[in-house]
Motif scaffolding. Structure first.
Motif, PDB file in Angstrom:
ATOM      1  N   ILE A  37       0.834  -1.198   0.000  1.00 36.85           N
ATOM      2  CA  ILE A  37       0.000   0.000   0.000  1.00 36.85           C
ATOM      3  C   ILE A  37       0.869   1.248   0.000  1.00 36.85           C
ATOM      4  N   ILE A  38       0.262   2.353  -0.444  1.00 37.16           N
ATOM      5  CA  ILE A  38       0.915   3.661  -0.406  1.00 37.16           C
ATOM      6  C   ILE A  38       0.301   4.451   0.739  1.00 37.16           C
ATOM      7  N   LEU A  39       1.162   5.022   1.559  1.00 38.60           N
ATOM      8  CA  LEU A  39       0.737   5.883   2.668  1.00 38.60           C
ATOM      9  C   LEU A  39       1.138   7.315   2.348  1.00 38.60           C
ATOM     10  N   ASP A  40       0.284   8.284   2.739  1.00 36.62           N
ATOM     11  CA  ASP A  40       0.659   9.686   2.568  1.00 36.62           C
ATOM     12  C   ASP A  40       1.573  10.119   3.719  1.00 36.62           C
ATOM     13  N   ALA A  41       1.932  11.387   3.725  1.00 43.15           N
ATOM     14  CA  ALA A  41       2.870  11.906   4.729  1.00 43.15           C
ATOM     15  C   ALA A  41       2.319  11.789   6.151  1.00 43.15           C
ATOM     16  N   PHE A  42       0.996  11.657   6.284  1.00 40.50           N
ATOM     17  CA  PHE A  42       0.372  11.560   7.607  1.00 40.50           C
ATOM     18  C   PHE A  42       0.163  10.113   8.037  1.00 40.50           C
ATOM     19  N   GLY A  43       0.570   9.157   7.185  1.00 45.03           N
ATOM     20  CA  GLY A  43       0.413   7.756   7.518  1.00 45.03           C
ATOM     21  C   GLY A  43      -0.932   7.168   7.130  1.00 45.03           C
ATOM     22  N   HIS A  44      -1.748   7.949   6.416  1.00 42.98           N
ATOM     23  CA  HIS A  44      -3.045   7.460   5.954  1.00 42.98           C
ATOM     24  C   HIS A  44      -2.874   6.702   4.644  1.00 42.98           C
ATOM     25  N   LEU A  76       4.334   0.626   1.876  1.00 45.85           N
ATOM     26  CA  LEU A  76       4.320  -0.304   3.000  1.00 45.85           C
ATOM     27  C   LEU A  76       4.084  -1.704   2.437  1.00 45.85           C
ATOM     28  N   VAL A  77       5.055  -2.596   2.676  1.00 47.12           N
ATOM     29  CA  VAL A  77       4.925  -3.990   2.261  1.00 47.12           C
ATOM     30  C   VAL A  77       4.815  -4.834   3.527  1.00 47.12           C
ATOM     31  N   THR A  78       3.732  -5.599   3.623  1.00 43.97           N
ATOM     32  CA  THR A  78       3.468  -6.397   4.816  1.00 43.97           C
ATOM     33  C   THR A  78       3.254  -7.853   4.432  1.00 43.97           C
ATOM     34  N   THR A  79       3.941  -8.754   5.141  1.00 44.53           N
ATOM     35  CA  THR A  79       3.684 -10.193   5.033  1.00 44.53           C
ATOM     36  C   THR A  79       3.380 -10.694   6.440  1.00 44.53           C
ATOM     37  N   LYS A  80       3.204 -11.984   6.564  1.00 46.82           N
ATOM     38  CA  LYS A  80       2.897 -12.571   7.880  1.00 46.82           C
ATOM     39  C   LYS A  80       3.999 -12.260   8.894  1.00 46.82           C
ATOM     40  N   ASP A  81       5.262 -12.263   8.422  1.00 45.12           N
ATOM     41  CA  ASP A  81       6.402 -12.139   9.332  1.00 45.12           C
ATOM     42  C   ASP A  81       7.146 -10.809   9.272  1.00 45.12           C
ATOM     43  N   ARG A  82       6.857 -10.004   8.255  1.00 46.81           N
ATOM     44  CA  ARG A  82       7.683  -8.806   8.053  1.00 46.81           C
ATOM     45  C   ARG A  82       6.855  -7.597   7.646  1.00 46.81           C
ATOM     46  N   VAL A  83       7.396  -6.430   8.004  1.00 48.66           N
ATOM     47  CA  VAL A  83       6.836  -5.151   7.576  1.00 48.66           C
ATOM     48  C   VAL A  83       8.003  -4.294   7.111  1.00 48.66           C
ATOM     49  N   GLU A  84       7.889  -3.735   5.912  1.00 54.19           N
ATOM     50  CA  GLU A  84       8.939  -2.856   5.402  1.00 54.19           C
ATOM     51  C   GLU A  84       8.337  -1.597   4.811  1.00 54.19           C
ATOM     52  N   TYR A  85       9.068  -0.490   4.985  1.00 55.95           N
ATOM     53  CA  TYR A  85       8.687   0.785   4.412  1.00 55.95           C
ATOM     54  C   TYR A  85       9.744   1.221   3.403  1.00 55.95           C
ATOM     55  N   GLY A  86       9.279   1.918   2.385  1.00 58.45           N
ATOM     56  CA  GLY A  86      10.167   2.611   1.462  1.00 58.45           C
ATOM     57  C   GLY A  86       9.587   3.983   1.212  1.00 58.45           C
ATOM     58  N   GLN A  87      10.425   4.988   1.086  1.00 59.05           N
ATOM     59  CA  GLN A  87       9.948   6.353   0.911  1.00 59.05           C
ATOM     60  C   GLN A  87      10.201   6.824  -0.502  1.00 59.05           C
ATOM     61  N   PHE A  88       9.229   7.602  -1.039  1.00 56.12           N
ATOM     62  CA  PHE A  88       9.433   8.200  -2.360  1.00 56.12           C
ATOM     63  C   PHE A  88       8.761   9.566  -2.395  1.00 56.12           C
ATOM     64  N   VAL A  89       9.117  10.336  -3.424  1.00 52.24           N
ATOM     65  CA  VAL A  89       8.647  11.700  -3.564  1.00 52.24           C
ATOM     66  C   VAL A  89       7.961  11.847  -4.925  1.00 52.24           C
TER      67      VAL A  89
END
Length: 92
Positions: A37-44, A76-89
């Motif tokens: 998913i894509i989150l905005d600057a406020f985490g929504h 935001l990439v989420t699996t059963k065991d992991r959560v990862e974030y990547g930032q872009f502009v």
């Protein structure tokens, strides 16, 4: 542990900054359920890119960013065991 299990799932976000489109390059350690998913600057949540079963290995998603407002976003990439974030502009 298998080195692939320890590698980041988010391999690359490009181009970054993006204007009209961007690619999300993932390396999945296993075939499993995942959400992207894509989150905005406020985490929504801005939008869902994918939700379901992703095959092990490389997976590329192309995102149309043309209608997105300029600013900072996170993937935001989420699996059963992991959560990862990547930032872009997004720029116009």
């Amino acid at each position: 542990a298998n080195p692939t299990d320890l590698a980041p799932m988010i391999q690359r976000l490009y181009p970054n900054p993006a204007t009209s489109s961007m690619q999300v390059d993932l390396l999945m350690p296993n075939t499993e359920n995942a959400s992207v998913i894509i989150l905005d600057a406020f985490g929504h949540t801005n939008r869902s890119i994918f939700s379901g079963m992703i095959e092990k290995g490389r997976k590329v998603f192309t995102i149309n960013t043309g209608l997105m407002q300029p600013g900072i976003y996170r993937i935001l990439v989420t699996t059963k065991d992991r959560v990862e974030y990547g930032q872009f502009v997004i720029i116009k």
